[in-house]
Design an enzyme around this catalytic site. Structure first.
Site, PDB file in Angstrom:
ATOM      1  N   ILE A 103      -5.893  -0.062  -3.276  1.00  0.00           N
ATOM      2  CA  ILE A 103      -4.773   0.617  -3.436  1.00  0.00           C
ATOM      3  C   ILE A 103      -3.700   0.313  -2.337  1.00  0.00           C
ATOM      4  O   ILE A 103      -3.875  -0.073  -1.190  1.00  0.00           O
ATOM      5  CB  ILE A 103      -5.023   2.356  -3.329  1.00  0.00           C
ATOM      6  CG1 ILE A 103      -3.843   2.863  -4.068  1.00  0.00           C
ATOM      7  CG2 ILE A 103      -5.378   2.835  -2.223  1.00  0.00           C
ATOM      8  CD1 ILE A 103      -3.881   4.407  -4.138  1.00  0.00           C
ATOM      9  N   CYS A 104      -2.379   0.063  -2.988  1.00  0.00           N
ATOM     10  CA  CYS A 104      -1.168  -0.064  -2.089  1.00  0.00           C
ATOM     11  C   CYS A 104      -1.546  -1.450  -1.319  1.00  0.00           C
ATOM     12  O   CYS A 104      -1.713  -2.589  -1.867  1.00  0.00           O
ATOM     13  CB  CYS A 104      -1.154   0.951  -1.073  1.00  0.00           C
ATOM     14  SG  CYS A 104       0.471   1.028  -0.348  1.00  0.00           S
ATOM     15  N   GLY A 105      -1.221  -1.279   0.010  1.00  0.00           N
ATOM     16  CA  GLY A 105      -1.150  -2.709   0.577  1.00  0.00           C
ATOM     17  C   GLY A 105      -2.517  -3.611   0.601  1.00  0.00           C
ATOM     18  O   GLY A 105      -2.492  -4.587   0.925  1.00  0.00           O
TER      19      GLY A 105
END
Length: 198
Positions: A103-105
């Site tokens: 998730i995300c970065g």
């Protein structure tokens, strides 16, 4: 062969602690054991300022011992190569047929590792991943969360959709129950509670 119920959550300095709360809490309630994996076993500090003592070091982690590797976002994904070993470990998991959820970065870390070039995926926005120079831009999907085989990806604003995809992949909730769980926690639909209890 018995189902593996040990899930590994990667933790490192600046990791975004809010992104996996739904996932880990409900996996634990469903009988999975969640263990944290750090660069070493030295404590790390989350983006929210919490100190976490990893259960094991990354060098000790083996795909065959795990049902899933979860990679969270963190400022460190975009400030150098410090977390690249986690992306390489994700490659080992996927090569072994063990799911990875990012998730995300963490999606940028997987992009740099080449793991998104041939798989459908999502992230915060397409140009965030494009900045990594990866070759998977045509496989980018503008969605809350995406599952392609053993790889799950999501953007930073979608921790509930991320959890839904993990639950579906591991068989925690299915069909109407999975939909009800999502409606309850994403949409605050109280009527979904009865379905979950049924």
């Amino acid at each position: 062969m018995p189902r593996r119920t040990l899930v590994h959550l990667a933790v490192y300095d600046t990791y975004a602690d809010w992104e996996t709360g739904h996932t880990t809490a409900h996996l634990a309630r469903a009988g999975f054991t969640v263990r944290t994996v750090g660069p070493t076993t030295d404590p790390v500090t989350t983006m929210g300022g919490l100190r976490v003592q990893p259960d094991l070091a990354l060098a000790e982690l083996r795909p065959e011992d795990s049902a899933l590797l979860i990679l969270t976002g963190a400022g460190l994904w975009d400030s150098g190569d410090e977390l690249a070993p986690f992306a390489r470990t994700a490659r080992a998991f996927l090569d072994a047929g063990v799911p990875v959820a990012a998730i995300c970065g963490a999606t940028a870390g997987l992009a740099r590792e080449g793991l998104l070039d041939d798989r459908a995926h999502t992230s915060a926005v397409s140009f965030y991943l494009a900045a990594t120079g990866y070759g998977g831009g045509e496989r980018y999907v503008d969605a809350d969360a995406v599952t392609d085989g053993d790889l799950i990806t999501a953007g930073p604003t979608e921790p509930v959709a991320f959890a839904r995809e993990v639950f579906a992949r591991l068989g925690v909730y299915e069909g109407a129950k999975l939909d009800a769980w999502y409606r309850l926690f994403h949409d605050s639909d109280a009527s979904a509670y009865e379905v979950l209890q049924g």
